[in-house]
Motif scaffolding. Sequence first.
Motif, short mmCIF file in Angstrom:
data_model
loop_
_atom_site.label_atom_id
_atom_site.label_comp_id
_atom_site.label_asym_id
_atom_site.label_seq_id
_atom_site.Cartn_x
_atom_site.Cartn_y
_atom_site.Cartn_z
N VAL A 1 3.63 9.09 2.52
CA VAL A 1 4.73 7.94 2.32
C VAL A 1 5.77 7.91 3.56
CG1 VAL A 1 6.75 7.14 0.88
CG2 VAL A 1 4.52 8.13 -0.25
N GLY A 2 6.23 9.07 4.03
CA GLY A 2 7.15 8.97 5.06
C GLY A 2 6.29 8.50 6.50
N ALA B 1 0.92 -1.24 0.01
CA ALA B 1 0.00 0.16 0.09
C ALA B 1 1.00 1.27 -0.18
CB ALA B 1 -0.97 0.07 1.15
N VAL B 2 1.91 1.20 0.88
CA VAL B 2 2.82 2.55 0.76
C VAL B 2 3.52 2.81 -0.38
CG1 VAL B 2 4.79 3.47 2.02
CG2 VAL B 2 2.90 2.36 3.26
N THR B 3 3.99 1.54 -0.98
CA THR B 3 4.79 1.66 -2.34
C THR B 3 3.95 2.10 -3.34
OG1 THR B 3 6.14 -0.32 -1.83
CG2 THR B 3 6.02 0.27 -3.95
N ALA B 4 2.48 1.89 -3.40
CA ALA B 4 1.51 2.42 -4.52
C ALA B 4 1.38 3.78 -4.47
CB ALA B 4 0.31 1.55 -4.11
N VAL B 5 1.45 4.33 -3.04
CA VAL B 5 1.23 5.74 -2.79
C VAL B 5 2.48 6.47 -3.29
CG1 VAL B 5 0.87 7.74 -1.03
CG2 VAL B 5 -0.42 5.55 -0.90
N SER B 6 3.67 5.79 -3.04
CA SER B 6 5.14 6.61 -3.12
C SER B 6 5.16 6.86 -4.80
CB SER B 6 6.04 5.63 -2.81
OG SER B 6 6.43 4.53 -3.46
#
Length: 425
Positions: free
Chosen positions: A381-382, A286-291
Amino acid sequence: MIRSLFLRLVPSRAGGPATTETTGPGAGAGPVAAHGSASAPGGASVREKLGAWSELLRVSALPGVPGDALAGAAASGARPGRGTAWAVGASLCLYEAGMALNDWADRYEDAAERPHRPLPSGRVSPGAALGAAGVLTAAGLALAARAGRPPLAVATVLAATVWAYDLRLKHTAAGPAAMAAARGLDLLLGATATVSTARRGTPGGLTGGAGGGSVGWAGSGPAGVTGNGPVGGAGGGLRRTTAPPPTAPLRTALPRTAPPPAVPVPTVFPLSALPAAAVLAAHTYAVTAVSRHEVHGGSTAAPLGALAASAVLGALTASPRPDPYRPGARRKPPAAPRRLPGRSGAERVTPLLAAVYFRTAARPLLDAALNPSPPLTRHAVGSGLRAMIPLQAALMSRSGAPVGGLALLGLVPLARRLARKVSPT
């Protein structure tokens, strides 16, 4: 002329130190005091290089790495030991190798979109970044090898996944899945290393290899049982090494007793760590998709999807862990209570840690969904990276290590402090 020379050499009337004019390469730097010293040359450049490498390796994200191996060790069911420490070191090296390789692979793209990065700005050379990635990868594999062959195999797959992501898969549809797989493998590395060293340290060779030692309850002396049996390793069955003395008093002093049951030791690959690895991998996805939208922004679906994923993962982590399956064990009847009325420490601490995880990730993701600008997306992301720590802590507590989970949560302030100096993205 004589008076001018005299004024240059004689100290001033105010009592200051004598000074002399300098010429040549140092001219223009001002007078040098007789008792003073110039600043060490290259001091500022060394500091700048350290800052550039800290930015390249994203040291502010390091507090979120050791929790992978620690959560894997807790989920494995074995006691943490040297193997866990080797896994933590291997995880740190492989993580930093991925950071250096990421900037090397994106050096041309960063030159146009993020020229302040260490490679486009010239503060770190591309060759140095690639060399650091290779050295850190080799160091990570070497540390994993200290824990045994199974951890080395997991670390090799992890390193291959990291290099494939940075060099080939990052800008494809498989990018988030590859990064999620790498994070899940990192947790499995900690579980495998912990179990591998626990098996080697089992007394009596209960889980010995092909060489097989003596069974834990056996030994020399009367009715001793040793050898390469089905528990000690490959080979024949149990055999008697020393016949009991024929004297009656000794037979009465040493009555025949059944051997105590062998202490169960987890298998080489702990299947019990797979659910925790899946939870950590889902959050990473999920975080990688936002990044992927942190440079240009404009995506609302990715932050909303990550927000929903955080809610589901938080609820799953807060739920009680089911009893592990043991072959041959009888299941409880449906009418039997699932657990005792009293709540254990893990059942009290785990929901709190899961709530901290959701609170850390949810608010920035909601802000990025309402206003998908690049700054808010980068902030989301952070925060997603920092949310790894309470998620790892909750997984540790759910596996029966609430004290370790609370201790791991202490890394959150350090991650925030480092993020103010070096961006984790």
